[in-house]
Structure formats: structure tokens, C-alpha cells
Design a protein around this motif. Structure first.
Motif, PDB file in Angstrom:
ATOM      1  N   VAL A  67       0.826  -1.204   0.000  1.00  0.00           N
ATOM      2  CA  VAL A  67       0.000   0.000   0.000  1.00  0.00           C
ATOM      3  C   VAL A  67       0.862   1.257   0.000  1.00  0.00           C
ATOM      4  CG1 VAL A  67      -1.597   1.358   1.414  1.00  0.00           C
ATOM      5  CG2 VAL A  67      -2.040  -1.076   1.000  1.00  0.00           C
ATOM      6  N   VAL A  68       1.823   1.308   0.893  1.00  0.00           N
ATOM      7  CA  VAL A  68       2.647   2.510   1.017  1.00  0.00           C
ATOM      8  C   VAL A  68       3.421   2.768  -0.278  1.00  0.00           C
ATOM      9  CG1 VAL A  68       4.582   3.543   2.244  1.00  0.00           C
ATOM     10  CG2 VAL A  68       2.802   2.332   3.511  1.00  0.00           C
ATOM     11  N   MET A  69       4.006   1.675  -0.801  1.00  0.00           N
ATOM     12  CA  MET A  69       4.778   1.810  -2.034  1.00  0.00           C
ATOM     13  C   MET A  69       3.890   2.309  -3.185  1.00  0.00           C
ATOM     14  SD  MET A  69       6.850  -1.390  -3.675  1.00  0.00           S
ATOM     15  CE  MET A  69       5.679  -2.153  -4.762  1.00  0.00           C
ATOM     16  N   ASN A  70       2.677   1.810  -3.261  1.00  0.00           N
ATOM     17  CA  ASN A  70       1.835   2.090  -4.417  1.00  0.00           C
ATOM     18  C   ASN A  70       1.041   3.374  -4.314  1.00  0.00           C
ATOM     19  OD1 ASN A  70       2.392   0.004  -6.367  1.00  0.00           O
ATOM     20  ND2 ASN A  70       1.741  -1.387  -4.736  1.00  0.00           N
ATOM     21  N   ILE A  71       0.998   3.960  -3.131  1.00  0.00           N
ATOM     22  CA  ILE A  71       0.417   5.300  -3.045  1.00  0.00           C
ATOM     23  C   ILE A  71       1.310   6.248  -3.848  1.00  0.00           C
ATOM     24  CG2 ILE A  71       0.061   7.249  -1.467  1.00  0.00           C
ATOM     25  CD1 ILE A  71      -1.169   5.221   0.497  1.00  0.00           C
ATOM     26  N   LEU A 119       2.013  21.930  -6.684  1.00  0.00           N
ATOM     27  CA  LEU A 119       3.056  20.895  -6.582  1.00  0.00           C
ATOM     28  C   LEU A 119       3.273  20.484  -5.128  1.00  0.00           C
ATOM     29  CD1 LEU A 119       5.292  19.272  -7.997  1.00  0.00           C
ATOM     30  CD2 LEU A 119       6.777  21.257  -7.783  1.00  0.00           C
ATOM     31  N   VAL A 120       3.462  21.490  -4.261  1.00  0.00           N
ATOM     32  CA  VAL A 120       3.733  21.186  -2.850  1.00  0.00           C
ATOM     33  C   VAL A 120       2.513  20.558  -2.189  1.00  0.00           C
ATOM     34  CG1 VAL A 120       4.289  22.198  -0.606  1.00  0.00           C
ATOM     35  CG2 VAL A 120       5.510  22.945  -2.664  1.00  0.00           C
ATOM     36  N   THR A 121       1.338  21.109  -2.487  1.00  0.00           N
ATOM     37  CA  THR A 121       0.114  20.544  -1.903  1.00  0.00           C
ATOM     38  C   THR A 121      -0.029  19.074  -2.278  1.00  0.00           C
ATOM     39  OG1 THR A 121      -0.965  22.686  -2.078  1.00  0.00           O
ATOM     40  CG2 THR A 121      -2.393  20.768  -1.766  1.00  0.00           C
ATOM     41  N   GLY A 122       0.186  18.782  -3.570  1.00  0.00           N
ATOM     42  CA  GLY A 122       0.072  17.383  -4.031  1.00  0.00           C
ATOM     43  C   GLY A 122       1.072  16.492  -3.321  1.00  0.00           C
ATOM     44  N   ALA A 123       2.319  16.976  -3.236  1.00  0.00           N
ATOM     45  CA  ALA A 123       3.372  16.152  -2.624  1.00  0.00           C
ATOM     46  C   ALA A 123       3.062  15.874  -1.161  1.00  0.00           C
ATOM     47  CB  ALA A 123       4.719  16.854  -2.757  1.00  0.00           C
ATOM     48  N   ILE A 124       2.660  16.960  -0.436  1.00  0.00           N
ATOM     49  CA  ILE A 124       2.342  16.780   0.983  1.00  0.00           C
ATOM     50  C   ILE A 124       1.157  15.827   1.147  1.00  0.00           C
ATOM     51  CG2 ILE A 124       1.421  17.937   3.039  1.00  0.00           C
ATOM     52  CD1 ILE A 124       3.100  20.380   2.245  1.00  0.00           C
ATOM     53  N   ALA A 125       0.144  15.982   0.319  1.00  0.00           N
ATOM     54  CA  ALA A 125      -1.053  15.137   0.444  1.00  0.00           C
ATOM     55  C   ALA A 125      -0.710  13.667   0.220  1.00  0.00           C
ATOM     56  CB  ALA A 125      -2.111  15.590  -0.555  1.00  0.00           C
ATOM     57  N   VAL A 126       0.124  13.388  -0.782  1.00  0.00           N
ATOM     58  CA  VAL A 126       0.504  11.997  -1.054  1.00  0.00           C
ATOM     59  C   VAL A 126       1.262  11.420   0.149  1.00  0.00           C
ATOM     60  CG1 VAL A 126       1.981  10.525  -2.477  1.00  0.00           C
ATOM     61  CG2 VAL A 126       0.507  12.227  -3.561  1.00  0.00           C
ATOM     62  N   SER A 127       2.187  12.209   0.706  1.00  0.00           N
ATOM     63  CA  SER A 127       2.960  11.727   1.861  1.00  0.00           C
ATOM     64  C   SER A 127       2.051  11.457   3.054  1.00  0.00           C
ATOM     65  CB  SER A 127       4.008  12.755   2.283  1.00  0.00           C
ATOM     66  OG  SER A 127       4.781  13.116   1.182  1.00  0.00           O
ATOM     67  N   LEU A 128       1.153  12.431   3.323  1.00  0.00           N
ATOM     68  CA  LEU A 128       0.256  12.240   4.471  1.00  0.00           C
ATOM     69  C   LEU A 128      -0.620  11.005   4.275  1.00  0.00           C
ATOM     70  CD1 LEU A 128      -0.928  15.886   5.309  1.00  0.00           C
ATOM     71  CD2 LEU A 128       0.610  14.406   6.624  1.00  0.00           C
ATOM     72  N   LEU A 129      -1.081  10.822   3.033  1.00  0.00           N
ATOM     73  CA  LEU A 129      -1.931   9.666   2.760  1.00  0.00           C
ATOM     74  C   LEU A 129      -1.160   8.366   3.026  1.00  0.00           C
ATOM     75  CD1 LEU A 129      -4.637   8.671   1.758  1.00  0.00           C
ATOM     76  CD2 LEU A 129      -3.774   8.791  -0.590  1.00  0.00           C
ATOM     77  N   ALA A 130       0.085   8.323   2.586  1.00  0.00           N
ATOM     78  CA  ALA A 130       0.908   7.125   2.786  1.00  0.00           C
ATOM     79  C   ALA A 130       1.100   6.853   4.275  1.00  0.00           C
ATOM     80  CB  ALA A 130       2.257   7.289   2.086  1.00  0.00           C
ATOM     81  N   MET A 131       1.391   7.914   5.035  1.00  0.00           N
ATOM     82  CA  MET A 131       1.608   7.730   6.466  1.00  0.00           C
ATOM     83  C   MET A 131       0.337   7.272   7.163  1.00  0.00           C
ATOM     84  SD  MET A 131       4.072  11.026   6.925  1.00  0.00           S
ATOM     85  CE  MET A 131       3.705  11.391   8.604  1.00  0.00           C
ATOM     86  N   ALA A 132      -0.791   7.889   6.777  1.00  0.00           N
ATOM     87  CA  ALA A 132      -2.057   7.517   7.408  1.00  0.00           C
ATOM     88  C   ALA A 132      -2.417   6.068   7.096  1.00  0.00           C
ATOM     89  CB  ALA A 132      -3.170   8.458   6.927  1.00  0.00           C
TER      90      ALA A 132
END
Lengths: 216, 377
Positions: A150-154, A184-197
Motif C-alpha cells: 500500500v505505502v509503495m503504491n500510493i 506541486l507542494v500541496t500534491g506532494a504533501i497530500a501523497v505523503s500524508l496519505l501514505a503515512m495515514a
């Protein structure tokens, strides 16, 4: 400040993209569990087959995602699905095989041979051994594989925006093409937060699914 | 009854054919424990595992209570045979209750019956069901786990049990305790048991019969006493050890050699009376007993010469006493420890039950030899 106000102004768009993102990964990894776990169990019967299958799965992971999307365009175009949601799901399904198959295989083969002998000697059928002993004991390790997938594929799903699959990658690709650091930053942060969650939630699930007798 | 007829197992290996069991023939009568004994690689475990077909026999027949087991399918066969292994193999994902209920569930008992059986069996091995039913295996000590391993095999009340070095991984003190418990259980349950061991002491203690294996063949199949007294060949003699006569001490209890009519005297008895009765029986010593019939001391005939008064005043403390249930090894050990030629025995209630002497012990060992020789002649 600019980024925060961008997020505040586009809250519903971001959530919508996040939902698309989750949907792609959830469907793909869900299918990967349905295929990978049985494959991982099946290959415990033969070391040679197991080596071959794990080798192929490893090779698949080494294919860059952008190349994999490219390869699928001509193939899936024949059914009119060259770009979009379907190739994204297929790519993630393929990438997820390695962690899920490998962890399932490892977990089942690592079940203490004494347990297998006891189960056999007591008259359990192979299916009963699998369902009552081997799988319950393997669950924590299988779940760890699912988490990795899951984390890898997010991350992989973010790139799928380039083939029109939607998701949070849309913000990133637009941010690049429009030279707009806010997106760009919003997208990057959102992807990271999603992976962590997702990682955190799956860890909780993994603990719940671990049989009480196996917890420390 | 378990009967093996020409049971053979050959394995193909890169170095050619290996014969793990070579035309093994033996019969274990119903209710007896047969120990398969031998060095590692002798084929004893192979022989055992062919009975529940964890290893498929190459040729030969296995009969359980007269029925050829080759007619049963593997699953059905195994569910009717209790199986205990050295590594115990409790399922860590299941509670103790679930572990014990595995076979009853497989053979279709209703859950209520299976659960009450689990509680009953835990009671039998001294584990409080209220405390242990809901526990997981990892919460138990090694000894407790192996007790559960044994009762799990007994759960569906199989007539036959196979035990593969069941107590091999337990520390020596707990092993003795569990062995004793198991023998007590077996006295009541009367299962027909095949038991693999590599420990001659365990074999002598647990076995009604012992089969000594070497290179896939039975070298000798006999009672423990016969094996120790009359090893069939040099291999057996070597395997049972140079101290085999001492090992026989374990096979006889103090009760069997004690003289129950050895002289005794109450504390309050008069010296003159005791002196006279010793003189008439020709004995040198009398054990002094108290009002509850417990042995408390002894008097010697020599010291009573010319004395008068009460026996209590002339009594020496007893060096030691042994329970009549003790085996002769424990008795002899006590004798050596206290440098004495005789010991008083006590019954289960601590009451005087006779005297064991060193000559009586050696006579007992000689008697078995003599009797066996006479039988051979």
C-alpha cells in the motif's frame, strides 16, 4: 502562506482527488491480496516454482512505473482502455505481487515444522492445517506485506496521473506543467500524508488480526 | 494391541538405498507401554511414524486391534491414534482449550462435550481448568505445555498412543515428575502405547517392554528386567551400560524385599521382654515405634544385655527411613548416604512397615538372575 490559502480554497478538490487516489490503490491492492496470498501459499509446495515466481515478481518491481504505463497503452488500447483508471489499477496490482506473495510464502514456510507435524499427526486434512494453523500464524507477516504494498503504491498511483487515472498526482503534474509550486507542494504533501495515514491504519489492522496467542 | 509384521522402510538417497526399518516384527499387548530404544538413526522413530503413516511403509503390515490399518485412509487412521512429539507442537494461535479440543472437533464431537473433556483432562494432570483453559501456550512453562501436549493426544480417547521422545526436552526434575504422573494416568487409562526414547533409564522406568533397535532391526524385545539381566548380545549389553545391574534396582520396590515381620518394640515395652523376644528370634536389632506406629528409633540386642527399664530409654535415633513404594535404587542410595546395612520402611501413612537390609537387596537381584537362568535352561 500562499500554499495554506491554496489548500483552504481548494479543499473539496483536494479531498476529491484523494478519494480517487485511495480508490485506485484500494481496488488494486485488494485484488493483489486475492491473487497474491493464494499464489504465495501455492508456491510453498515447490521450491523451484517458488524461486521462479518470486524472481518474476522482483523483475516486475524493477520496471519503472512510467515505462509500465507506456507498455500497457498499446495492449489496453485494444479494449479502449489504453489510459486512465484501468492501467493504473493493473500496474499497482502487478507491483503489489512481490511484497504480498513473498511475505505469504515466507510466513507459511516459516511455520514451525513441529506444528505441521503435530497437525498432520492429529489427522487434520491439508486444508484444515492451512485454515486452522498455518494461515492464522502467517497473518501478521502477510499483513506486513500488504502494508508495504500500500505505502509503495500510493507513490506509484501519483504517477498514474500522467495517464489520466486521476488522484493526487493530478496536483503534482499540473504544478510542474504550470510552474505552480502551490499545487506541486500541496500534491506532494497530500501523497505523503496519505501514505503515512494508510501505514498507521494498516498497522492497527495488522495488530487486530494477529491471533492473541501470538502477541507479545 | 499393535502388531508390526515385516515392517520395512527403504529411502532412496544419492548414496543409494538406505534401509531405515528392516522387517520389523513385534507386538504390543493392549494396555502396555512399549519403548522403542536405540541410538539416533537406528530406525526407532521411522518405525513409530509408519504406524500413523507420517512415513509411508515400503512393505509389511501394521495391525491395530487386529485390523490391518492399510484399509483406513491416513486422516481416519491418525484421528484414532494419539500423537505426542518432543517439540510438543501446541498451536500458538489457539487457547489451551482449543488445542485440546482439536481432535474431538475433527471427529465431530459437540462442543459442549469437547469442552468438558478438556476441563476434565486438565484436572487429571493437575492444571486448574479455571486458570488454564483460556490461556495461550506461550503463557505456560515447558512442563505445563508438555502436560497439555499429552492430554491433547488423549482428548478423543484413542485406544493407541504414539509418543516420540515426549519428555526429551524437559529438564530432569520436571521430567521425573511428568513421567510419574504419566504412569499414574496410564495405570487408569490402559492405553496401548509405543514410546520412542534414547534414554535407557527412561525406558526402564516407563516400559512394560523394551525394543532395542540397531540399523533398522530389533536386537532384543523383552521386559526391562530381562534386557538388563540378560542382554541378547554385546550391542545390547553395551547400550544398556556397564551399570545395568544397578539399573535393575529401579525395577524393584522396597516393599518387595522388606521383611515386614522384622522385630519391633513399643517405647513403653520393658527391656526384659524385648531382650527375650530378640533372643528367641535370633535378631540383633529391634525398631522402636511410637504410639502411632511410626518408627522413631532402634535398640540393639547387645545394649539390652543386663539392662532394665523401658525401651524408650535405650533407643538410638533412626539414621533414615524409606517409603515402601521407593525403588531399591533410592533405598540403596539412602543406605550408602547413612553408612548403614539396613533401613526401616514406612507405609503411605508413615507407619512402620518392615526393614530392608543390604543382603536382602543383593539377594533380590540374584533371585531375578537365578529365576531367569532357570527359565532359560
Amino acid at each position: 502562506m500562499e500554499i495554506l490559502s491554496f489548500i483552504a480554497n481548494n479543499w473539496s478538490v483536494i479531498l476529491g482527488l484523494a478519494a480517487e487516489h485511495i480508490w485506485i490503490v484500494a481496488v488494486a491492492v485488494g485484488l493483489a491480496i486475492l491473487t497474491g496470498v493464494p499464489i504465495g501459499i501455492a508456491i510453498t509446495q515447490s521450491k523451484r516454482v517458488a524461486d521462479a515466481v518470486l524472481y518474476v515478481a522482483s523483475i516486475i518491481v524493477t520496471i519503472p512505473s512510467i515505462a509500465l504505463f507506456g507498455l500497457m497503452i498499446p495492449l489496453l488500447s485494444t479494449i479502449g482502455q489504453g489510459i486512465g483508471w484501468l492501467p493504473a489499477v493493473i500496474a499497482i496490482l502487478l507491483y503489489s505481487q512481490l511484497p504480498i506473495v513473498r511475505n505469504t510464502y515466507t510466513a507459511i514456510t516459516n511455520v514451525d515444522p513441529a506444528l505441521r507435524e503435530a497437525a498432520k499427526g492429529m489427522g487434520m486434512t491439508p486444508l484444515q492445517r492451512l485454515l486452522q494453523v498455518e494461515i492464522p500464524i502467517a497473518v501478521p507477516v502477510i499483513m506486513a506485506g500488504v502494508r508495504t504494498a500500500v505505502v509503495m503504491n500510493i507513490g506509484v498511483a501519483a504517477i498514474a496521473a500522467y495517464i489520466g487515472a486521476g488522484g493526487l498526482g493530478v496536483l503534482i503534474s499540473r504544478g510542474i506543467s504550470q510552474t505552480d509550486p502551490r499545487q506541486l507542494v500541496t500534491g506532494a504533501i497530500a501523497v505523503s500524508l496519505l501514505a503515512m495515514a494508510a501505514d498507521w491504519a494498516l498497522l492497527k489492522l495488522q495488530k487486530r488480526l494477529t491471533p492473541a496467542g501470538l502477541k507479545r | 494391541m499393535i502388531r508390526l509384521e515385516d515392517l520395512t522402510k527403504t529411502f532412496a538417497t544419492p548414496n543409494g538405498l538406505v534401509v531405515a526399518a528392516d522387517k520389523v516384527n513385534m507386538e504390543v499387548p493392549t494396555g502396555e507401554i512399549c519403548i522403542l530404544l536405540g541410538p539416533s538413526g537406528c530406525g526407532k522413530t521411522t518405525a513409530l511414524k509408519m504406524i500413523n503413516r507420517l512415513i509411508a511403509p515400503t512393505s509389511g503390515r501394521i495391525l491395530i486391534n487386529g485390523e490391518d490399518t492399510s484399509k483406513l485412509n491416513d486422516i481416519e487412521l491418525r484421528r484414532n491414534i494419539g500423537y505426542v512429539i518432543q517439540q510438543i507442537g501446541l498451536f500458538p494461535n489457539m487457547t489451551i482449550e482449543e488445542n485440546i479440543c482439536v481432535v474431538p472437533k475433527l471427529v465431530g464431537w459437540d462442543m459442549k462435550k469437547a469442552k468438558s473433556r478438556a476441563a476434565e483432562l486438565l484436572d487429571l494432570v493437575g492444571l486448574d481448568p479455571r486458570h488454564f483453559l483460556r490461556r495461550y501456550p506461550k503463557e505456560l512453562s515447558g512442563g505445563q505445555q508438555q502436560r497439555v501436549g499429552v492430554i491433547r493426544a488423549l482428548a478423543a480417547d484413542p485406544p493407541v498412543m504414539l509418543m516420540d521422545e515426549p519428555f526429551g526436552a524437559i529438564d530432569p526434575i520436571n521430567r521425573e515428575i511428568i513421567q510419574d504422573e504419566f504412569l499414574k494416568m496410564q495405570a487408569a487409562l490402559k492405553k496401548t502405547i509405543m514410546f520412542v526414547s534414547h534414554d535407557i533409564d527412561e525406558a526402564v522406568k516407563m516400559g512394560d517392554k523394551i525394543a532395542i533397535f540397531r540399523a533398522g532391526k530389533i536386537e532384543q524385545y523383552d521386559s526391562p528386567d530381562r534386557i538388563l539381566a540378560h542382554p541378547a548380545n554385546a550391542f545390547v549389553a553395551d547400550f544398556v551400560g556397564a551399570d545395568r545391574t544397578l539399573k535393575r534396582l529401579r525395577l524393584v520396590t522396597a516393599e518387595e524385599v522388606a521383611r515386614a515381620d522384622a522385630a519391633s518394640a513399643a517405647r513403653s515395652a520393658s527391656v526384659a521382654d524385648v531382650r527375650q523376644s530378640l533372643a528367641s528370634s535370633g535378631e540383633r536389632i529391634a525398631v522402636v515405634i511410637d504410639g502411632d506406629h511410626h518408627p522413631v528409633g532402634f535398640v540393639t540386642a547387645d545394649e539390652l544385655q543386663g539392662a532394665s527399664g523401658r525401651i524408650g530409654d535405650f533407643a538410638h535415633p533412626l539414621p533414615a527411613s524409606v517409603p515402601v513404594r521407593a525403588d531399591l535404587r533410592a533405598v540403596v542410595s539412602e543406605m550408602f548416604a547413612h553408612d548403614t546395612m539396613w533401613l526401616a520402611c514406612t507405609d503411605d501413612n508413615g507407619r512402620y512397615a518392615g526393614v530392608v537390609t543390604q543382603p536382602a537387596v543383593t539377594a533380590a537381584l540374584r533371585a531375578t538372575y537365578g529365576g531367569a537362568n532357570a527359565g532359560a535352561a
